[in-house]
Design an enzyme around this catalytic site. Structure first.
Site, PDB file in Angstrom:
ATOM      1  N   VAL A 122       0.836  -1.208   0.000  1.00 39.10           N
ATOM      2  CA  VAL A 122       0.000   0.000   0.000  1.00 39.10           C
ATOM      3  C   VAL A 122       0.874   1.262   0.000  1.00 39.10           C
ATOM      4  CG1 VAL A 122      -1.930  -1.162   1.144  1.00 39.10           C
ATOM      5  CG2 VAL A 122      -0.180  -0.034   2.548  1.00 39.10           C
ATOM      6  N   ASP A 123       2.173   1.090  -0.264  1.00 45.37           N
ATOM      7  CA  ASP A 123       3.105   2.208  -0.089  1.00 45.37           C
ATOM      8  C   ASP A 123       3.351   3.050  -1.336  1.00 45.37           C
ATOM      9  OD1 ASP A 123       4.878   0.563  -1.628  1.00 45.37           O
ATOM     10  OD2 ASP A 123       5.719  -0.328   0.191  1.00 45.37           O
ATOM     11  N   HIS A 138      -4.497  -4.121  -2.407  1.00 42.00           N
ATOM     12  CA  HIS A 138      -4.886  -3.803  -1.034  1.00 42.00           C
ATOM     13  C   HIS A 138      -5.001  -2.301  -0.791  1.00 42.00           C
ATOM     14  CE1 HIS A 138      -3.337  -8.014   0.447  1.00 42.00           C
ATOM     15  NE2 HIS A 138      -4.453  -8.075  -0.253  1.00 42.00           N
ATOM     16  N   CYS A 146     -13.763   8.844   2.907  1.00 38.47           N
ATOM     17  CA  CYS A 146     -14.784   8.835   3.953  1.00 38.47           C
ATOM     18  C   CYS A 146     -15.289   7.400   4.142  1.00 38.47           C
ATOM     19  CB  CYS A 146     -15.922   9.762   3.559  1.00 38.47           C
ATOM     20  SG  CYS A 146     -17.304   9.667   4.709  1.00 38.47           S
ATOM     21  N   CYS A 149     -19.454   7.939   2.997  1.00 34.57           N
ATOM     22  CA  CYS A 149     -19.883   8.226   1.617  1.00 34.57           C
ATOM     23  C   CYS A 149     -18.818   7.838   0.584  1.00 34.57           C
ATOM     24  CB  CYS A 149     -20.267   9.700   1.456  1.00 34.57           C
ATOM     25  SG  CYS A 149     -18.860  10.837   1.485  1.00 34.57           S
ATOM     26  N   CYS A 166     -15.350  13.836   7.232  1.00 37.64           N
ATOM     27  CA  CYS A 166     -15.608  14.193   5.840  1.00 37.64           C
ATOM     28  C   CYS A 166     -16.284  15.568   5.752  1.00 37.64           C
ATOM     29  CB  CYS A 166     -16.530  13.123   5.260  1.00 37.64           C
ATOM     30  SG  CYS A 166     -17.086  13.440   3.594  1.00 37.64           S
ATOM     31  N   CYS A 169     -20.145  14.764   4.345  1.00 32.78           N
ATOM     32  CA  CYS A 169     -21.228  14.110   5.100  1.00 32.78           C
ATOM     33  C   CYS A 169     -20.907  13.941   6.582  1.00 32.78           C
ATOM     34  CB  CYS A 169     -21.527  12.731   4.484  1.00 32.78           C
ATOM     35  SG  CYS A 169     -20.285  11.495   4.905  1.00 32.78           S
ATOM     36  N   GLY A 206       8.864 -11.381  -2.649  1.00 32.87           N
ATOM     37  CA  GLY A 206       8.766 -10.767  -1.319  1.00 32.87           C
ATOM     38  C   GLY A 206       7.395 -10.849  -0.689  1.00 32.87           C
ATOM     39  N   THR A 207       6.705 -11.936  -0.958  1.00 35.41           N
ATOM     40  CA  THR A 207       5.408 -12.134  -0.282  1.00 35.41           C
ATOM     41  C   THR A 207       5.372 -13.510   0.357  1.00 35.41           C
ATOM     42  OG1 THR A 207       3.009 -12.280  -0.538  1.00 35.41           O
ATOM     43  CG2 THR A 207       4.315 -12.783  -2.514  1.00 35.41           C
TER      44      THR A 207
HETATM   45  P1  OAD Z   1       4.526 -10.707   4.730  1.00 40.19           P
HETATM   46  O1  OAD Z   1       5.133  -9.948   5.857  1.00 40.19           O
HETATM   47  O2  OAD Z   1       3.507 -11.713   5.057  1.00 40.19           O
HETATM   48  O3  OAD Z   1       5.672 -11.449   3.906  1.00 40.19           O
HETATM   49  C1  OAD Z   1       6.829 -10.779   3.512  1.00 40.19           C
HETATM   50  C2  OAD Z   1       7.722 -11.790   2.822  1.00 40.19           C
HETATM   51  O4  OAD Z   1       8.857 -11.108   2.324  1.00 40.19           O
HETATM   52  C3  OAD Z   1       8.232 -12.904   3.731  1.00 40.19           C
HETATM   53  O5  OAD Z   1       8.050 -14.150   3.069  1.00 40.19           O
HETATM   54  C4  OAD Z   1       9.731 -12.586   3.894  1.00 40.19           C
HETATM   55  O6  OAD Z   1      10.514 -13.767   3.978  1.00 40.19           O
HETATM   56  C5  OAD Z   1      10.015 -11.856   2.619  1.00 40.19           C
HETATM   57  N1  OAD Z   1      11.111 -10.872   2.673  1.00 40.19           N
HETATM   58  C6  OAD Z   1      11.485 -10.086   3.718  1.00 40.19           C
HETATM   59  N2  OAD Z   1      12.476  -9.261   3.344  1.00 40.19           N
HETATM   60  C7  OAD Z   1      12.736  -9.539   2.040  1.00 40.19           C
HETATM   61  C8  OAD Z   1      13.651  -9.004   1.063  1.00 40.19           C
HETATM   62  N3  OAD Z   1      14.491  -8.007   1.363  1.00 40.19           N
HETATM   63  N4  OAD Z   1      13.641  -9.544  -0.178  1.00 40.19           N
HETATM   64  C9  OAD Z   1      12.791 -10.562  -0.499  1.00 40.19           C
HETATM   65  N5  OAD Z   1      11.908 -11.089   0.377  1.00 40.19           N
HETATM   66  C10 OAD Z   1      11.876 -10.579   1.624  1.00 40.19           C
HETATM   67  O7  OAD Z   1       3.978  -9.622   3.691  1.00 40.19           O
HETATM   68  P2  OAD Z   1       2.948  -9.844   2.499  1.00 40.19           P
HETATM   69  O8  OAD Z   1       3.117 -11.168   1.878  1.00 40.19           O
HETATM   70  O9  OAD Z   1       3.016  -8.641   1.656  1.00 40.19           O
HETATM   71  O10 OAD Z   1      -2.575  -7.179   4.073  1.00 40.19           O
HETATM   72  O11 OAD Z   1       1.580  -9.830   3.297  1.00 40.19           O
HETATM   73  C11 OAD Z   1       0.380  -9.915   2.582  1.00 40.19           C
HETATM   74  C12 OAD Z   1      -0.669  -9.082   3.257  1.00 40.19           C
HETATM   75  O12 OAD Z   1      -0.764  -9.442   4.635  1.00 40.19           O
HETATM   76  C13 OAD Z   1      -0.366  -7.594   3.303  1.00 40.19           C
HETATM   77  O13 OAD Z   1      -0.736  -6.920   2.117  1.00 40.19           O
HETATM   78  C14 OAD Z   1      -1.180  -7.138   4.454  1.00 40.19           C
HETATM   79  C15 OAD Z   1      -0.835  -8.237   5.434  1.00 40.19           C
HETATM   80  O14 OAD Z   1      -1.742  -8.433   6.461  1.00 40.19           O
HETATM   81  C16 OAD Z   1      -3.436  -6.324   4.607  1.00 40.19           C
HETATM   82  O15 OAD Z   1      -3.114  -5.475   5.409  1.00 40.19           O
HETATM   83  C17 OAD Z   1      -4.823  -6.507   4.093  1.00 40.19           C
END
Ligand code: OAD
Length: 268
Positions: A122-123, A138, A146, A149, A166, A169, A206-207
């Site tokens: 979200v950055d 996300h 708001c 509304c 807001c 409203c 990175g997820t």
């Molecule tokens: P996570 O914190 O769950 O996962 C981050 C991943 O990045 C992990 O698997 C780490 O091992 C990896 N990581 C950390 N540093 C890294 C680097 N320098 N290079 C590569 N990998 C690295 O974050 P997200 O998967 O983004 O949702 O989380 C998904 C969603 O869960 C977010 O969008 C947020 C959160 O709750 C909401 O807020 C709705």
């Protein structure tokens, strides 16, 4: 499709631990592939100085409980707590810059005829780095709307004792992010599913791959014959199902990949 895909089993992805080592057939494949999608998560922004969610020590969810801060119920119960937490994170986002990983993805967008960057972040750092086709699944913490509304606003009062309201409203303002229990923006999600299904190569970067529906995109891509490439500091649930796994920092692996494939040096 990628020549060796059939020989890759679920238990045996090409797992590369050394950063600069990329299989030569993968490099050749990436030079000629046309449709590519990349899903990114908090790990991509970690090297910019933003905290991830699930890292054991430093992750936001190691310190805070999502049910206290990132749900509609939490906002209803204590809007001030939630507003302040996002205001604090918004300031952190404003203070950082994209890193080499973000810029590498911007370069990759120029190289592939069709490139879709799907982010859970979200950055706004992908856009700041210059990537154009970004789907924010996300939302974006820099946007405020708001809660009643839905009107977006770029300015709000600076009274620190209450949640701003807001102008239209008088409803409470909230960050334009998706909270747990809320639906993802429909158009973004539909476009992300389409792009994942069309992709010849799907990067998961990175997820942790545990939050749905984003986590299912890699599998949708794979089912449609995409070569799945994971770049992550650690193994994830996707790791055994990826065709290639590169363990390490995305801010190091992605520039190395761009250098290996197109001989371009990424600089901030
Ligand atoms: P996570 O914190 O769950 O996962 C981050 C991943 O990045 C992990 O698997 C780490 O091992 C990896 N990581 C950390 N540093 C890294 C680097 N320098 N290079 C590569 N990998 C690295 O974050 P997200 O998967 O983004 O949702 O989380 C998904 C969603 O869960 C977010 O969008 C947020 C959160 O709750 C909401 O807020 C709705």
């Amino acid at each position: 499709m990628y020549p060796d895909t059939n020989s890759i089993t679920d238990d045996n992805p090409h797992c590369v631990e050394t950063l600069m080592e990329f299989p030569s057939d993968l490099i050749l494949f990436l030079r000629r592939v046309e449709r590519v999608s990349a899903l990114t998560g908090a790990g991509v922004s970690q090297e910019s100085g933003l905290r991830t969610f699930r890292d054991t020590q430093s992750g936001l969810w190691a310190q805070y409980r999502p049910e206290d801060l990132a749900t509609p119920d939490a906002f209803e119960r204590d809007p001030k707590l939630v507003w302040d937490w996002y205001a604090f994170r918004r300031e952190a986002v404003k203070a950082v810059r994209p890193n080499l990983g973000h810029y590498s993805l911007t370069e990759m967008e120029k190289k592939f005829p069709e490139f879709t960057l799907i982010t859970q972040n979200v950055d706004g750092l992908h856009q700041l780095a210059g990537t154009k086709n970004v789907l924010e699944l996300h939302g974006n913490i820099l946007r405020v709307r708001c809660a009643v509304c839905g009107r977006f606003t770029e300015t709000w009062g600076s009274d620190l004792d209450s949640v701003p309201r807001c102008d239209e409203c008088d409803g409470l303002l909230r960050p334009d992010v998706v909270w747990f229990g809320e639906s993802l923006p429909r158009l973004e999600l539909e476009s992300a599913v389409t792009a994942s299904r069309r992709a010849q190569v799907f990067f998961s970067i990175g997820t942790s791959g545990v939050v749905h529906p984003a986590a299912a995109l890699a599998l949708a891509a794979r089912e449609n014959g995409s070569v799945v490439i994971e770049i992550n500091a650690e193994p994830t649930p996707l790791t055994p199902r990826a065709d290639f796994v590169f363990h390490g920092k995305s801010g190091e692996i992605l520039p190395a990949l761009v250098k290996a494939v197109w001989d371009i040096s990424i600089q901030v």
